[in-house]
Scaffold this motif. Structure first.
Motif, PDB file in Angstrom:
ATOM      1  N   SER A  28     -15.949  -2.906 101.643  1.00 30.24           N
ATOM      2  CA  SER A  28     -15.943  -3.256 102.879  1.00 30.24           C
ATOM      3  C   SER A  28     -17.044  -4.645 103.085  1.00 30.24           C
ATOM      4  N   PHE A  29     -17.332  -5.060 101.375  1.00 31.02           N
ATOM      5  CA  PHE A  29     -18.655  -6.400 101.773  1.00 31.02           C
ATOM      6  C   PHE A  29     -18.305  -7.455 100.599  1.00 31.02           C
ATOM      7  N   GLN A  30     -17.480  -6.942  99.366  1.00 27.04           N
ATOM      8  CA  GLN A  30     -16.386  -7.724  98.665  1.00 27.04           C
ATOM      9  C   GLN A  30     -16.789  -9.651  99.081  1.00 27.04           C
ATOM     10  N   ASN A  31     -16.198  -9.785 100.238  1.00 27.00           N
ATOM     11  CA  ASN A  31     -15.843 -11.215 100.434  1.00 27.00           C
ATOM     12  C   ASN A  31     -17.659 -11.654 100.556  1.00 27.00           C
ATOM     13  N   SER A  32     -18.679 -11.512 100.533  1.00 26.28           N
ATOM     14  CA  SER A  32     -19.815 -11.694 100.771  1.00 26.28           C
ATOM     15  C   SER A  32     -20.277 -13.022 100.463  1.00 26.28           C
ATOM     16  N   ASN A  33     -21.124 -13.476 100.504  1.00 27.93           N
ATOM     17  CA  ASN A  33     -21.095 -15.083 100.389  1.00 27.93           C
ATOM     18  C   ASN A  33     -22.835 -14.701  99.129  1.00 27.93           C
ATOM     19  N   SER A  34     -22.824 -13.383  98.252  1.00 29.20           N
ATOM     20  CA  SER A  34     -23.666 -13.923  97.076  1.00 29.20           C
ATOM     21  C   SER A  34     -23.316 -14.548  96.335  1.00 29.20           C
ATOM     22  N   GLU A  35     -24.338 -14.843  95.789  1.00 32.42           N
ATOM     23  CA  GLU A  35     -24.654 -15.849  94.592  1.00 32.42           C
ATOM     24  C   GLU A  35     -23.547 -14.654  92.480  1.00 32.42           C
ATOM     25  N   LEU A  36     -24.529 -13.252  93.478  1.00 32.39           N
ATOM     26  CA  LEU A  36     -24.333 -13.314  92.000  1.00 32.39           C
ATOM     27  C   LEU A  36     -24.197 -11.103  92.178  1.00 32.39           C
ATOM     28  N   TRP A  37     -23.365 -10.397  91.574  1.00 28.50           N
ATOM     29  CA  TRP A  37     -23.241  -8.454  91.650  1.00 28.50           C
ATOM     30  C   TRP A  37     -24.468  -8.546  89.936  1.00 28.50           C
ATOM     31  N   VAL A  38     -25.097  -7.665  90.529  1.00 24.33           N
ATOM     32  CA  VAL A  38     -25.593  -7.137  89.290  1.00 24.33           C
ATOM     33  C   VAL A  38     -25.740  -5.869  89.457  1.00 24.33           C
ATOM     34  N   ILE A  39     -24.286  -5.251  88.219  1.00 21.78           N
ATOM     35  CA  ILE A  39     -24.050  -4.094  88.948  1.00 21.78           C
ATOM     36  C   ILE A  39     -24.054  -2.948  87.431  1.00 21.78           C
ATOM     37  N   ASN A  40     -25.008  -2.179  87.259  1.00 21.31           N
ATOM     38  CA  ASN A  40     -25.119  -0.679  86.327  1.00 21.31           C
ATOM     39  C   ASN A  40     -24.327   0.280  86.379  1.00 21.31           C
ATOM     40  N   ASN A  60     -17.522 -13.422  89.287  1.00 20.69           N
ATOM     41  CA  ASN A  60     -18.708 -12.909  89.731  1.00 20.69           C
ATOM     42  C   ASN A  60     -19.550 -11.792  89.537  1.00 20.69           C
ATOM     43  N   CYS A  61     -20.549 -11.169  88.899  1.00 18.46           N
ATOM     44  CA  CYS A  61     -20.117 -10.396  88.462  1.00 18.46           C
ATOM     45  C   CYS A  61     -21.059 -10.101  86.983  1.00 18.46           C
ATOM     46  N   LYS A  62     -21.918  -8.928  86.775  1.00 20.00           N
ATOM     47  CA  LYS A  62     -22.432  -8.683  85.943  1.00 20.00           C
ATOM     48  C   LYS A  62     -22.405  -7.008  84.990  1.00 20.00           C
ATOM     49  N   ILE A  63     -21.566  -6.253  84.638  1.00 19.40           N
ATOM     50  CA  ILE A  63     -21.740  -4.960  84.486  1.00 19.40           C
ATOM     51  C   ILE A  63     -22.052  -4.716  83.825  1.00 19.40           C
ATOM     52  N   SER A  64     -23.079  -3.221  83.015  1.00 19.47           N
ATOM     53  CA  SER A  64     -24.269  -3.109  82.254  1.00 19.47           C
ATOM     54  C   SER A  64     -23.477  -0.950  82.405  1.00 19.47           C
ATOM     55  N   PHE A  65     -23.857  -0.912  81.436  1.00 16.10           N
ATOM     56  CA  PHE A  65     -23.551   0.753  81.177  1.00 16.10           C
ATOM     57  C   PHE A  65     -24.697   1.473  80.626  1.00 16.10           C
TER      58      PHE A  65
END
Length: 124
Positions: A28-40, A60-65
């Motif tokens: 629904s918002f994958q095309n947003s104009n954000s600079e970065l996605w930070v996801i754990n 455009n994202c940093k994924i961590s666990f």
């Protein structure tokens, strides 16, 4: 030009239903104009979630666990990767009801009006 915000998430994806909700939400918002996605991502379905996110967003994202059993500690670590003025907190079952340009416009208006905070909203 990217808007001055990052998207932050700290998910617990432990069943297929939550994974499906997360996928719909991202779409629904994958095309947003954000600079970065930070996801754990934590939970039994973390690898499947990470693959979908990575395939959808690209580089455009940093994924961590991180999984310390303390989501606040994990989120505090994630904040170290963010240098944008604004942070959009992504909840895995949030579906943006408007076009992503609405989200970007709101962030730009916040910057223009020197706003510090916008309460969680579905932009109804």
């Amino acid at each position: 030009m990217k808007s001055n915000y990052s998207i932050l998430a700290n998910f617990y994806i432990n069943d297929n239903e939550t994974l499906l909700r997360m996928k719909d939400s991202l779409t629904s918002f994958q095309n947003s104009n954000s600079e970065l996605w930070v996801i754990n991502i934590r939970g039994k379905y973390k690898k499947e979630a990470a693959k979908f996110i990575s395939d959808t967003l690209g580089t455009n994202c940093k994924i961590s666990f991180y999984d310390y059993g303390d989501w606040q500690k994990e989120t505090k670590i994630l904040l170290n990767f963010i240098s944008t003025k604004y942070i959009f907190v992504w909840v895995e079952d949030h579906i943006l009801q408007k076009d992503t340009s609405t989200l970007d416009k709101i962030i730009d208006e916040m910057d223009y009006n020197k706003s510090d905070y916008l309460n969680y909203t579905f932009f109804c």
